[in-house]
Design a protein around this motif. Structure first.
Motif, short mmCIF file in Angstrom:
data_model
loop_
_atom_site.label_atom_id
_atom_site.label_comp_id
_atom_site.label_asym_id
_atom_site.label_seq_id
_atom_site.Cartn_x
_atom_site.Cartn_y
_atom_site.Cartn_z
N ALA A 1 0.84 -1.20 0.00
CA ALA A 1 0.00 0.00 0.00
C ALA A 1 0.87 1.25 0.00
O ALA A 1 0.61 2.21 -0.74
CB ALA A 1 -0.94 0.00 1.20
N ALA A 2 1.95 1.24 0.81
CA ALA A 2 2.86 2.40 0.85
C ALA A 2 3.54 2.58 -0.50
O ALA A 2 3.70 3.71 -1.00
CB ALA A 2 3.89 2.22 1.96
N LEU A 3 3.95 1.49 -1.12
CA LEU A 3 4.60 1.57 -2.44
C LEU A 3 3.63 2.09 -3.51
O LEU A 3 4.02 2.86 -4.38
CB LEU A 3 5.15 0.20 -2.85
CG LEU A 3 6.40 -0.26 -2.09
CD1 LEU A 3 6.73 -1.70 -2.43
CD2 LEU A 3 7.58 0.65 -2.41
N LYS A 4 2.37 1.67 -3.43
CA LYS A 4 1.37 2.17 -4.38
C LYS A 4 1.19 3.67 -4.22
O LYS A 4 1.11 4.41 -5.21
CB LYS A 4 0.02 1.46 -4.18
CG LYS A 4 -0.03 0.08 -4.78
CD LYS A 4 -1.42 -0.51 -4.58
CE LYS A 4 -1.52 -1.90 -5.17
NZ LYS A 4 -2.85 -2.49 -4.97
N ARG A 5 1.12 4.13 -2.96
CA ARG A 5 0.98 5.57 -2.72
C ARG A 5 2.20 6.32 -3.27
O ARG A 5 2.07 7.36 -3.90
CB ARG A 5 0.80 5.86 -1.23
CG ARG A 5 -0.57 5.52 -0.70
CD ARG A 5 -0.79 6.06 0.71
NE ARG A 5 0.15 5.51 1.69
CZ ARG A 5 -0.03 4.38 2.37
NH1 ARG A 5 -1.14 3.68 2.18
NH2 ARG A 5 0.87 3.97 3.24
N ARG A 6 3.38 5.78 -3.02
CA ARG A 6 4.61 6.42 -3.50
C ARG A 6 4.64 6.43 -5.03
O ARG A 6 5.03 7.42 -5.64
CB ARG A 6 5.83 5.68 -2.96
CG ARG A 6 7.11 6.33 -3.38
CD ARG A 6 8.23 6.07 -2.39
NE ARG A 6 9.37 6.86 -2.76
CZ ARG A 6 10.53 6.36 -3.15
NH1 ARG A 6 10.69 5.05 -3.18
NH2 ARG A 6 11.52 7.13 -3.48
N CYS A 7 4.23 5.34 -5.64
CA CYS A 7 4.18 5.24 -7.10
C CYS A 7 3.22 6.29 -7.68
O CYS A 7 3.55 6.97 -8.65
CB CYS A 7 3.76 3.83 -7.52
SG CYS A 7 3.83 3.56 -9.28
N GLN A 8 2.05 6.43 -7.09
CA GLN A 8 1.10 7.43 -7.54
C GLN A 8 1.68 8.83 -7.40
O GLN A 8 1.53 9.68 -8.29
CB GLN A 8 -0.20 7.33 -6.75
CG GLN A 8 -1.07 6.16 -7.13
CD GLN A 8 -2.29 6.04 -6.23
OE1 GLN A 8 -2.31 6.55 -5.12
NE2 GLN A 8 -3.31 5.34 -6.72
N LEU B 1 5.88 13.19 -12.15
CA LEU B 1 6.36 13.03 -13.53
C LEU B 1 5.46 13.76 -14.51
O LEU B 1 5.94 14.46 -15.41
CB LEU B 1 6.43 11.54 -13.88
CG LEU B 1 6.92 11.20 -15.29
CD1 LEU B 1 8.35 11.69 -15.45
CD2 LEU B 1 6.84 9.71 -15.53
N ARG B 2 4.14 13.65 -14.32
CA ARG B 2 3.21 14.39 -15.19
C ARG B 2 3.44 15.88 -15.07
O ARG B 2 3.45 16.61 -16.06
CB ARG B 2 1.76 14.03 -14.85
CG ARG B 2 1.33 12.70 -15.40
CD ARG B 2 -0.19 12.52 -15.28
NE ARG B 2 -0.65 12.51 -13.90
CZ ARG B 2 -0.74 11.43 -13.14
NH1 ARG B 2 -0.39 10.26 -13.62
NH2 ARG B 2 -1.19 11.50 -11.90
N SER B 3 3.64 16.34 -13.85
CA SER B 3 3.88 17.77 -13.61
C SER B 3 5.17 18.22 -14.29
O SER B 3 5.20 19.27 -14.94
CB SER B 3 3.95 18.03 -12.11
OG SER B 3 4.34 19.35 -11.85
N VAL B 4 6.21 17.43 -14.15
CA VAL B 4 7.50 17.78 -14.78
C VAL B 4 7.36 17.76 -16.30
O VAL B 4 7.87 18.64 -16.99
CB VAL B 4 8.61 16.80 -14.31
CG1 VAL B 4 9.85 16.92 -15.18
CG2 VAL B 4 8.95 17.07 -12.86
N ASN B 5 6.63 16.77 -16.83
CA ASN B 5 6.43 16.71 -18.29
C ASN B 5 5.68 17.93 -18.79
O ASN B 5 6.00 18.47 -19.85
CB ASN B 5 5.69 15.43 -18.67
CG ASN B 5 6.59 14.22 -18.65
OD1 ASN B 5 7.81 14.35 -18.70
ND2 ASN B 5 6.01 13.05 -18.58
N ARG B 6 4.66 18.35 -18.03
CA ARG B 6 3.91 19.54 -18.44
C ARG B 6 4.80 20.77 -18.43
O ARG B 6 4.80 21.56 -19.38
CB ARG B 6 2.71 19.76 -17.52
CG ARG B 6 1.52 18.91 -17.88
CD ARG B 6 0.28 19.40 -17.16
NE ARG B 6 0.40 19.30 -15.71
CZ ARG B 6 -0.04 18.30 -14.98
NH1 ARG B 6 -0.64 17.30 -15.55
NH2 ARG B 6 0.11 18.30 -13.67
N SER B 7 5.59 20.94 -17.37
CA SER B 7 6.45 22.13 -17.29
C SER B 7 7.57 22.05 -18.32
O SER B 7 7.95 23.07 -18.89
CB SER B 7 7.01 22.31 -15.89
OG SER B 7 7.84 21.23 -15.55
#
Length: 148
Positions: free
Chosen positions: A42-49, A55-61
């Motif tokens: 569960a912690a890994l899933k949260r970290r992955c999200q 990553l999406r934010s960095v790609n947009r910028s």
């Protein structure tokens, strides 16, 4: 003889109780490990999200940063170009594509392609188009007369 079945059933129940106790003792660490693994997952899933969101934010910028220098390189001094705006301004001045092209240093065919969006003007042409935005019909016609 009557005590025999009673002893057999007592022995049988005692063996079952000891067996359950042994099984419980063997499965308890497995249950604890399973619980720990589930919480880790569960912690890994949260970290992955969270990382995917970053990553999406960095790609947009990054896309914005890539787009900004490209616009500056092509349009000189950060000017924007709009095909629809060019067409409406040319019509406002009452000029043909050929005449407008003479004023900005391009051919009439280039003006048509810029207006339909199939081509984009170079930086020097965008600068000339920007300067054309500051003049009116009379001045445009006067400049055309000088060029002819």
């Amino acid at each position: 003889m009557a005590d025999m079945p009673n002893i057999a059933s007592i022995l049988k129940s005692e063996i079952a109780r000891v067996a359950r106790k042994e099984v419980r003792a063997g499965t308890e660490p497995l249950k604890k490990a399973t619980s720990a693994y589930r919480s880790e997952i569960a912690a890994l899933k949260r970290r992955c999200q969270s990382l995917e969101q970053q990553l999406r934010s960095v790609n947009r910028s990054t896309a914005r940063v890539r787009a900004a220098p490209a616009a500056d390189d092509e349009s000189g001094a950060g000017r924007r170009f709009s095909a629809k705006g060019l067409a409406s301004h040319r019509k406002r001045l009452g000029l043909s594509a050929h005449d407008f092209g003479l004023l900005v240093g391009a051919s009439g065919q280039s003006i048509y392609k810029w207006e339909e969006g199939s081509a984009r003007p170079r930086a020097k042409n965008i600068e000339a188009i920007a300067k054309m935005r500051t003049i009116g019909k009379r001045e445009a016609n006067a400049r055309l007369a000088e060029l002819r």
